[in-house]
Design a protein around this motif. Sequence first.
Motif, PDB file in Angstrom:
ATOM      1  N   GLU A   1       0.692  -1.159   0.013  1.00 52.60           N
ATOM      2  CA  GLU A   1      -0.064   0.058  -0.076  1.00 52.60           C
ATOM      3  C   GLU A   1       1.128   1.113  -0.278  1.00 52.60           C
ATOM      4  O   GLU A   1       0.682   2.067  -0.501  1.00 52.60           O
ATOM      5  CB  GLU A   1      -1.086  -0.255   1.130  1.00 52.60           C
ATOM      6  CG  GLU A   1      -1.878   1.048   0.958  1.00 52.60           C
ATOM      7  CD  GLU A   1      -3.067   1.448   2.432  1.00 52.60           C
ATOM      8  OE1 GLU A   1      -3.358   2.109   2.792  1.00 52.60           O
ATOM      9  OE2 GLU A   1      -3.549   0.586   2.618  1.00 52.60           O
ATOM     10  N   ASP A   2       2.505   1.262   0.590  1.00 55.71           N
ATOM     11  CA  ASP A   2       2.411   2.322   0.778  1.00 55.71           C
ATOM     12  C   ASP A   2       3.779   2.946  -0.562  1.00 55.71           C
ATOM     13  O   ASP A   2       3.475   3.886  -1.397  1.00 55.71           O
ATOM     14  CB  ASP A   2       3.806   2.219   1.658  1.00 55.71           C
ATOM     15  CG  ASP A   2       3.826   1.901   3.197  1.00 55.71           C
ATOM     16  OD1 ASP A   2       2.976   2.838   3.417  1.00 55.71           O
ATOM     17  OD2 ASP A   2       4.299   1.187   3.522  1.00 55.71           O
TER      18      ASP A   2
ATOM     19  N   LYS B   1       5.007   7.061   9.471  1.00 54.97           N
ATOM     20  CA  LYS B   1       4.048   7.718  10.448  1.00 54.97           C
ATOM     21  C   LYS B   1       3.452   6.821  11.705  1.00 54.97           C
ATOM     22  O   LYS B   1       3.752   7.568  12.636  1.00 54.97           O
ATOM     23  CB  LYS B   1       2.126   6.642   9.522  1.00 54.97           C
ATOM     24  CG  LYS B   1       2.522   7.746   8.770  1.00 54.97           C
ATOM     25  CD  LYS B   1       0.923   6.722   7.774  1.00 54.97           C
ATOM     26  CE  LYS B   1       1.060   7.456   6.412  1.00 54.97           C
ATOM     27  NZ  LYS B   1      -0.263   6.692   6.083  1.00 54.97           N
ATOM     28  N   ASN B   2       4.754   5.971  12.324  1.00 56.06           N
ATOM     29  CA  ASN B   2       4.967   5.818  13.529  1.00 56.06           C
ATOM     30  C   ASN B   2       6.172   5.979  13.810  1.00 56.06           C
ATOM     31  O   ASN B   2       6.752   5.810  14.992  1.00 56.06           O
ATOM     32  CB  ASN B   2       4.677   3.894  13.607  1.00 56.06           C
ATOM     33  CG  ASN B   2       3.198   3.872  13.769  1.00 56.06           C
ATOM     34  OD1 ASN B   2       2.518   3.931  14.364  1.00 56.06           O
ATOM     35  ND2 ASN B   2       3.112   3.529  11.975  1.00 56.06           N
TER      36      ASN B   2
ATOM     37  N   ASN C   1       0.869   4.439  -2.880  1.00 59.84           N
ATOM     38  CA  ASN C   1       0.276   5.637  -2.169  1.00 59.84           C
ATOM     39  C   ASN C   1       1.109   6.621  -2.903  1.00 59.84           C
ATOM     40  O   ASN C   1       0.621   8.284  -3.163  1.00 59.84           O
ATOM     41  CB  ASN C   1      -0.317   5.445  -1.336  1.00 59.84           C
ATOM     42  CG  ASN C   1      -0.852   4.928  -0.595  1.00 59.84           C
ATOM     43  OD1 ASN C   1      -2.035   4.434  -1.237  1.00 59.84           O
ATOM     44  ND2 ASN C   1      -0.439   5.092   0.335  1.00 59.84           N
TER      45      ASN C   1
ATOM     46  N   ILE D   1       0.287  -5.972  12.381  1.00 60.84           N
ATOM     47  CA  ILE D   1       1.023  -4.847  10.772  1.00 60.84           C
ATOM     48  C   ILE D   1       1.051  -6.448  10.080  1.00 60.84           C
ATOM     49  O   ILE D   1       1.361  -6.234   8.713  1.00 60.84           O
ATOM     50  CB  ILE D   1       2.552  -3.917  10.699  1.00 60.84           C
ATOM     51  CG1 ILE D   1       1.549  -2.887  12.162  1.00 60.84           C
ATOM     52  CG2 ILE D   1       3.143  -3.987   9.920  1.00 60.84           C
ATOM     53  CD1 ILE D   1       2.745  -2.425  12.752  1.00 60.84           C
TER      54      ILE D   1
ATOM     55  N   SER E   1       1.754  -4.423  18.243  1.00 63.47           N
ATOM     56  CA  SER E   1       1.034  -3.835  16.572  1.00 63.47           C
ATOM     57  C   SER E   1       2.370  -4.730  15.885  1.00 63.47           C
ATOM     58  O   SER E   1       1.564  -4.618  14.726  1.00 63.47           O
ATOM     59  CB  SER E   1       1.875  -2.454  16.532  1.00 63.47           C
ATOM     60  OG  SER E   1       3.351  -1.734  17.142  1.00 63.47           O
TER      61      SER E   1
ATOM     62  N   PRO F   1       5.621   6.235   4.197  1.00 61.11           N
ATOM     63  CA  PRO F   1       5.211   4.837   4.374  1.00 61.11           C
ATOM     64  C   PRO F   1       4.558   5.000   6.361  1.00 61.11           C
ATOM     65  O   PRO F   1       5.286   5.924   6.706  1.00 61.11           O
ATOM     66  CB  PRO F   1       6.093   4.544   3.963  1.00 61.11           C
ATOM     67  CG  PRO F   1       7.296   5.204   3.389  1.00 61.11           C
ATOM     68  CD  PRO F   1       6.958   6.747   3.626  1.00 61.11           C
ATOM     69  N   TYR F   2       4.293   3.720   6.445  1.00 61.71           N
ATOM     70  CA  TYR F   2       3.108   3.257   7.126  1.00 61.71           C
ATOM     71  C   TYR F   2       4.075   3.068   8.375  1.00 61.71           C
ATOM     72  O   TYR F   2       4.281   3.927   9.259  1.00 61.71           O
ATOM     73  CB  TYR F   2       3.020   1.716   7.391  1.00 61.71           C
ATOM     74  CG  TYR F   2       2.139   1.764   8.308  1.00 61.71           C
ATOM     75  CD1 TYR F   2       0.868   1.761   8.645  1.00 61.71           C
ATOM     76  CD2 TYR F   2       3.128   1.079   9.522  1.00 61.71           C
ATOM     77  CE1 TYR F   2      -0.019   1.398  10.479  1.00 61.71           C
ATOM     78  CE2 TYR F   2       2.288   0.044  10.263  1.00 61.71           C
ATOM     79  CZ  TYR F   2       1.192   0.925  10.927  1.00 61.71           C
ATOM     80  OH  TYR F   2       0.394   0.112  12.171  1.00 61.71           O
ATOM     81  N   GLN F   3       6.190   2.561   8.392  1.00 58.91           N
ATOM     82  CA  GLN F   3       7.047   2.628   9.289  1.00 58.91           C
ATOM     83  C   GLN F   3       7.353   3.999   9.457  1.00 58.91           C
ATOM     84  O   GLN F   3       7.558   4.429  10.707  1.00 58.91           O
ATOM     85  CB  GLN F   3       7.603   2.177   8.534  1.00 58.91           C
ATOM     86  CG  GLN F   3       9.594   1.764   9.648  1.00 58.91           C
ATOM     87  CD  GLN F   3      10.035   0.832   9.389  1.00 58.91           C
ATOM     88  OE1 GLN F   3      10.258   0.060   8.493  1.00 58.91           O
ATOM     89  NE2 GLN F   3      11.301   1.658   9.633  1.00 58.91           N
TER      90      GLN F   3
END
Length: 135
Positions: free
Chosen positions: A27-28, A92-93, A31, A127, A123, A88-90
């Motif tokens: 998804e990253d 964002k965290n 997007n 993931i 988490s 990316p998701y990573q």
Amino acid sequence: MFGFKCLKCGFCCSNMSSERKVILFPEDVLNISKGLSIELNEFKNRYCNEEFIKLDKSKMTFLVLKSTNGKCVFLSINNTCSIHNIKPYQCKNSPLEFLWDNETITPCLKEIDIPKDWNTENSDEKIFRTLFNNL
């Protein structure tokens, strides 16, 4: 998360190594390529490296963001993310990483009271289950 506020020190994005990488989920990749208005293959060629994990009789391939001199390709000169809205998701965290052990403390986390028994195990499991279920 723990009252974290980015200090724009660049630590999270400028210490890439063979051990420290930004893992991209499918998804990253979709997007970011869409957000940059480039074809998927062009994004992969320009901004990604392909890596793999050896399994017993096979390997799992995945993409990571490229870095230059240890800095993420999307880190700007003022230590901000040039793709902040589609990062990316990573990222964002950040500053917490996948498989974080509660021992690796970045400069921005030193001032934050993190519970001693806290880690990313729950988490991370969620993931990776999501990732593997989508393969």
